[in-house]
Design an enzyme around this catalytic site. Structure first.
Site: not given
Ligand code: CMC
Length: 427
Positions: A267, A306, A362
């Protein structure tokens, strides 16, 4: 019959009509499906909540196939281009963009809550010099609950709002204290004359000068990153915020639970993991080997994939553009070449194409943070700061939703059937 689902239970031959509302059936409607009076009824089994809506929400909308992200209906691209983080936080919490007066009052209130109790310094001093900042942040936010005992009164809207202001204001202060502690530097007090991101950078990096001048491109880049990270509907940490908060614990304790969920490498810890991965690859020449290792399932390509986006993460598109602007000021991050090559090969490779694995938020954010001089271990903290607004908006929505109850999933028991205790000498 329109808008119903007809289910035939082949165990009994019975038929049931279950209403479909907003594209969903209620899991509790399955309970009527029983084989006998004693039967509890059918449950739905969904580890990891792959296909279970746990709430109605009017905060954030994602269309994962189209790569769409909206806060309260506003596209993320427009907020990132025109908005500020505090304006976005107001939008998430209150549901509408603020007027000029509302924004001024909101900003003034946040600025007036940035200082943390001096006792928190002693708490920080208890940590070792090499303590991970995210562990320190989680603990210090949990400790805030002891300073504001009235925060327990979660059913009172005014008390709730007070804690929301406090948390949005104090988390950057605590984050900066975590960083300064790791370097053995004196903690900087907030300067309420500065904007939210500039104040944070000053608390992080100011040495003996009275005010650190931050390049406007860098403070804007941080502002954009904060806007992009402000909320993301029912992800792991938000689900934790709602689940912990559903016990009616104070928001500081619930926040600590959410931040802990964020810390994991799958995460919010992924931005840190991406940087460590890029550093471990070390050279563009090594990229094909690394991709082979990913395909052999030895490692994950961090910053890719994702649960919801099966297309390019819209946040990643904005971040990639922002990275170019930042690198104009700071010089190109040497790890960028490796990241670009990873992306180029992955987007062309059947393994990733078939699984719809694209760069997520990210993948490039860490490169920006690193170029701005922010240390890798601070990356998950830099995710938590802006997510504060989203967690609190979701927490408030959960408490105001008459349909919500304490979170309490069911299980399918797979352990031994009842058996008698075996004395030690017979085991
Ligand atoms: N590298 C290699 N293979 C992957 C990756 C990856 N990053 N992500 C997914 N896969 C494969 C996975 O092995 C599976 O293959 P198969 O069907 O053959 O078994 C398939 O793709 C589907 O993946 P999944 O694990 O079932 O998907 P999920 O929805 O459970 O997991 C995820 C989503 C984000 C946890 C996962 O993609 C992942 O671990 N990514 C790396 C960590 C990461 O970048 N996390 C940040 C997420 S975005 C920021 C945030 O909101 O936190």
């Amino acid at each position: 019959m329109a808008d119903t689902l007809t289910i035939t239970d082949n165990r009994t031959g019975k038929k049931y009509d279950v209403p479909i509302v907003d594209g969903a059936v209620r899991a509790t409607d399955l309970r009527q499906i029983k084989t006998s009076e004693e039967d509890w009824g059918l449950v739905s089994y969904d580890p990891g909540f792959l296909n279970t809506a746990a709430t109605r929400s009017s905060i954030t909308y994602i269309d994962g196939d189209q790569g769409v992200l909206e806060y309260r209906g506003y596209p993320i691209e427009q907020l990132a281009e025109h908005g500020t983080y505090l304006e976005t936080a107001y939008l998430l919490i209150h549901g509408e963009l603020p007027t000029a007066d509302e924004l001024k009052n909101w900003e003034n209130s946040i600025e007036s809550h940035t200082i943390v109790h001096e006792n928190l310094k002693q708490l920080m001093e208890g940590f070792r010099y090499d303590a991970h900042p995210m562990g320190m942040l989680i603990s210090s936010v949990a400790a805030l609950s002891t300073f504001y005992p009235e925060a327990k009164n979660v059913r009172d809207a005014a008390t709730r709002l007070k804690q929301i202001h406090r948390l949005i204001a104090k988390v950057p202060t605590l984050a900066a204290v975590c960083y300064r502690h790791s370097l053995g530097l004196p903690y900087n007090y907030p300067n309420n004359e500065l904007g939210y991101t500039e104040n944070f950078l000053n608390m992080m990096f100011r040495m003996t000068e009275s005010r650190l001048e931050v390049h406007p491109v860098l403070s804007r880049a941080l502002e954009i990153l904060f806007i992009l990270h402000a909320d993301h509907e029912q992800n792991c940490s938000t689900a934790a915020m709602r689940a912990v908060g559903s016990s009616e614990v104070d928001p500081y304790s619930a926040y600590a639970g959410a931040a802990a969920a964020l810390y994991g490498p799958l995460h919010g810890g992924a931005n840190e993991a991406v940087l460590r991965m890029l550093e471990s690859i070390g050279d563009v020449k090594e990229v094909p080997n690394f991709i082979e290792r990913v395909k052999n399932r030895e490692v994950l390509l961090m910053g890719f994939g994702h649960r919801v986006y099966k297309n390019y993460d819209p946040r990643a598109t904005i971040i990639k553009r922002t990275a170019d602007e930042v690198f104009e000021v700071t010089g190109r991050n040497p790890l960028l070449e490796i990241a670009l090559e990873l992306e180029r090969i992955a987007l062309d490779d059947d393994f990733f194409v078939k699984r719809k694995l694209y760069p997520n938020v990210d993948f490039y954010s860490g490169l920006i943070y690193q170029s701005m001089g922010l240390p890798v271990s601070m990356f998950p903290v830099l995710f938590a700061i802006p997510r504060t607004a989203g967690w609190l908006a979701q927490w408030q929505e959960m408490l105001e939703d008459p349909e919500q109850k304490i979170a309490r999933p069911r299980q399918i028991y797979t352990g031994p059937a009842r058996r008698d205790y075996v004395p030690m000498n017979r085991r």
